[in-house]
Enzyme design. Structure first.
Site, PDB file in Angstrom:
ATOM      1  N   HIS A  16      26.672  16.238   7.669  1.00 27.87           N
ATOM      2  CA  HIS A  16      25.517  16.614   6.832  1.00 27.87           C
ATOM      3  C   HIS A  16      25.989  16.613   5.389  1.00 27.87           C
ATOM      4  O   HIS A  16      26.751  17.472   4.966  1.00 27.87           O
ATOM      5  CB  HIS A  16      24.990  17.996   7.232  1.00 27.87           C
ATOM      6  CG  HIS A  16      23.776  18.418   6.454  1.00 27.87           C
ATOM      7  ND1 HIS A  16      22.658  18.962   7.062  1.00 27.87           N
ATOM      8  CD2 HIS A  16      23.489  18.402   5.129  1.00 27.87           C
ATOM      9  CE1 HIS A  16      21.748  19.231   6.149  1.00 27.87           C
ATOM     10  NE2 HIS A  16      22.236  18.919   4.957  1.00 27.87           N
ATOM     11  N   HIS A  18      25.153  15.347   1.107  1.00 28.03           N
ATOM     12  CA  HIS A  18      24.247  14.862   0.057  1.00 28.03           C
ATOM     13  C   HIS A  18      25.058  14.057  -0.951  1.00 28.03           C
ATOM     14  O   HIS A  18      25.946  14.599  -1.606  1.00 28.03           O
ATOM     15  CB  HIS A  18      23.547  16.039  -0.637  1.00 28.03           C
ATOM     16  CG  HIS A  18      22.682  16.818   0.305  1.00 28.03           C
ATOM     17  ND1 HIS A  18      21.355  16.524   0.524  1.00 28.03           N
ATOM     18  CD2 HIS A  18      22.962  17.863   1.121  1.00 28.03           C
ATOM     19  CE1 HIS A  18      20.859  17.352   1.419  1.00 28.03           C
ATOM     20  NE2 HIS A  18      21.818  18.178   1.800  1.00 28.03           N
ATOM     21  N   HIS A 135      15.800  20.711   9.107  1.00 26.49           N
ATOM     22  CA  HIS A 135      16.075  21.866   8.247  1.00 26.49           C
ATOM     23  C   HIS A 135      15.225  23.003   8.813  1.00 26.49           C
ATOM     24  O   HIS A 135      14.024  23.069   8.567  1.00 26.49           O
ATOM     25  CB  HIS A 135      15.700  21.564   6.785  1.00 26.49           C
ATOM     26  CG  HIS A 135      16.039  22.692   5.860  1.00 26.49           C
ATOM     27  ND1 HIS A 135      17.022  22.613   4.895  1.00 26.49           N
ATOM     28  CD2 HIS A 135      15.552  23.953   5.775  1.00 26.49           C
ATOM     29  CE1 HIS A 135      17.116  23.766   4.253  1.00 26.49           C
ATOM     30  NE2 HIS A 135      16.224  24.601   4.775  1.00 26.49           N
ATOM     31  N   HIS A 170      22.747  22.895   9.539  1.00 23.84           N
ATOM     32  CA  HIS A 170      23.325  24.048   8.826  1.00 23.84           C
ATOM     33  C   HIS A 170      22.821  25.398   9.341  1.00 23.84           C
ATOM     34  O   HIS A 170      22.185  26.150   8.619  1.00 23.84           O
ATOM     35  CB  HIS A 170      23.129  23.931   7.302  1.00 23.84           C
ATOM     36  CG  HIS A 170      21.771  23.468   6.842  1.00 23.84           C
ATOM     37  ND1 HIS A 170      20.596  24.035   7.296  1.00 23.84           N
ATOM     38  CD2 HIS A 170      21.411  22.500   5.979  1.00 23.84           C
ATOM     39  CE1 HIS A 170      19.592  23.426   6.716  1.00 23.84           C
ATOM     40  NE2 HIS A 170      20.045  22.487   5.926  1.00 23.84           N
TER      41      HIS A 170
HETATM   42  C1  NCD Z   1      20.449  20.849  -0.418  1.00 19.35           C
HETATM   43  C2  NCD Z   1      20.345  19.939  -1.653  1.00 19.35           C
HETATM   44  O1  NCD Z   1      20.667  20.404  -2.762  1.00 19.35           O
HETATM   45  O2  NCD Z   1      19.979  18.765  -1.500  1.00 19.35           O
HETATM   46  N1  NCD Z   1      20.491  22.205  -0.856  1.00 19.35           N
HETATM   47  C3  NCD Z   1      20.950  23.276  -0.147  1.00 19.35           C
HETATM   48  O3  NCD Z   1      20.847  24.398  -0.641  1.00 19.35           O
HETATM   49  N2  NCD Z   1      21.507  23.153   1.039  1.00 19.35           N
HETATM   50  C4  NCD Z   1      19.301  20.564   0.501  1.00 19.35           C
HETATM   51  C5  NCD Z   1      19.441  21.181   1.880  1.00 19.35           C
HETATM   52  O4  NCD Z   1      20.213  20.696   2.714  1.00 19.35           O
HETATM   53  O5  NCD Z   1      18.782  22.176   2.150  1.00 19.35           O
HETATM   54 ZN    ZN Z   2      21.553  19.567   3.202  1.00 21.68          ZN
END
Ligand code: NCD
Ligand code: ZN
Length: 334
Positions: A16, A18, A135, A170
């Protein structure tokens, strides 16, 4: 562990992740790609990755940002209602589709307003064997209860779509951990921060914006449940850092963005954590084998070696502050 006391992880995976786009991606993608052999790339861009064209363009951008590192990006689409033809066209290019409740987190405005509205597409996904990544927070609920309020949706989906692989992304609560043993088709990822911190670390003293993420860290007993499952290499729990970089000015401000940046420190900190709990033998499963089995994926193999050597986490990587900036850790990727 091998004879030299180094620790070698075979094909570490971050399930997971970003990567963002543009300059931010150029900064963060090589950091993940240096330590991990592959990862699941989340689609919450603006606009979201919700078509084959965008997916392919994004994947190309990722490949070039990862430079010469061996790194397999497993792509996801942002959940919306898709036709059967759209899903057929994209099926072999994705690892799953990520569903966000509208407003639950960063860049989720175009998420779903109810699970009911998502069902037709979810049913097609089940038929085609496309996993559903979720999510799992009810954004209307009180912030500490949002995951717990969402859990009945997981139960419902798991019962009604028994052949659908559902990944609770998560997870942060004892309740979510126990769902893994109750429903055969539920799996989960857990982050580094949720194995290490509670709400106290975020707001119990001076407020720590770099530990603020969605879902918010919970109670000590929740952290203990997550840690126990990870340290025992629960066969349905995978490592997913949810490394979510935001530029400093969007974290250290009024209206701090949600997301903890852990990409460059996650692997050494996991080694430290598992070592500390005398569970280093379970780390290979937690950070690689389980994910490869659950998703039936075969990333290009790569061995990553860590050495016991003190390392001070930099205060910044470019314009992003990592978790535990300035702290010492005792393992280093070499
Ligand atoms: C994530 C993001 O910034 O893209 N933020 C987070 O707080 N985890 C998005 C997500 O996975 O919820
Ligand atoms: Zn995320």
């Amino acid at each position: 562990m091998d004879s030299s006391n180094d620790i070698v992880i075979d094909t570490p995976m971050d399930m997971h992740l970003h990567f963002r786009q543009g300059k931010m991606m150029e900064l963060v993608a090589p950091l993940s790609a240096a330590h991990f052999a592959g990862g699941v790339i989340m689609p919450n861009l603006v606009p979201p990755v919700d078509s084959l064209e965008r997916l392919q363009a994004y994947q190309k951008e990722i490949s070039s940002a990862c430079k010469n590192h061996v790194f397999s990006p497993y792509m996801t689409l942002f959940f919306r209602s898709y036709t059967e033809a759209e899903l057929l066209a994209v099926k072999n290019k994705i690892i799953g589709i990520k569903l966000y409740p509208a407003g639950a987190t960063t860049h989720s405005d175009q998420g779903v307003n109810s699970i009911a509205e998502a069902e037709a597409t979810i049913s097609l996904m089940q038929d085609m064997g496309i996993p559903l990544l979720v999510h799992g927070e009810d954004p209307e609920g009180f912030v500490l209860d949002r995951e717990t309020l969402f859990l009945p949706n997981y139960a419902d989906l798991a019962n009604r779509f028994p052949d659908l692989k559902i990944v609770m992304e998560h997870i942060t609560t004892t309740g979510a951990v126990s769902m893994l043993d109750q429903y055969e088709n539920l799996y989960a990822t857990v982050t580094l921060q949720h194995l290490m911190i509670t709400l106290d670390d975020v707001v119990g003293g001076l407020m720590k914006p770099h530990l603020f993420c969605k879902p918010i860290a919970k109670r000590p007993e929740d952290k203990d449940s997550l840690l126990e499952a990870a340290l025992n290499a629960h066969p349905k729990l995978m490592f997913g850092s949810d490394s979510a970089p935001h530029p400093i000015h969007e974290k250290e401000c009024c209206g701090c963005a949600a997301g903890v940046f852990t990409a460059p420190i996650a692997l050494p900190m996991l080694v430290e954590l598992f070592h500390h709990h005398n569970a280093i033998d379970q780390l290979q499963a937690f950070v690689s084998d389980t994910a490869r089995k659950v998703y039936k994926i075969e990333p290009t193999r790569k061995k990553v070696r860590l050495r016991k050597e003190t390392y001070t986490i930099p205060s910044q990587f470019g314009n992003v502050t990592p978790m535990n900036a300035g702290c010492e850790i005792s393992w280093k990727v070499i």
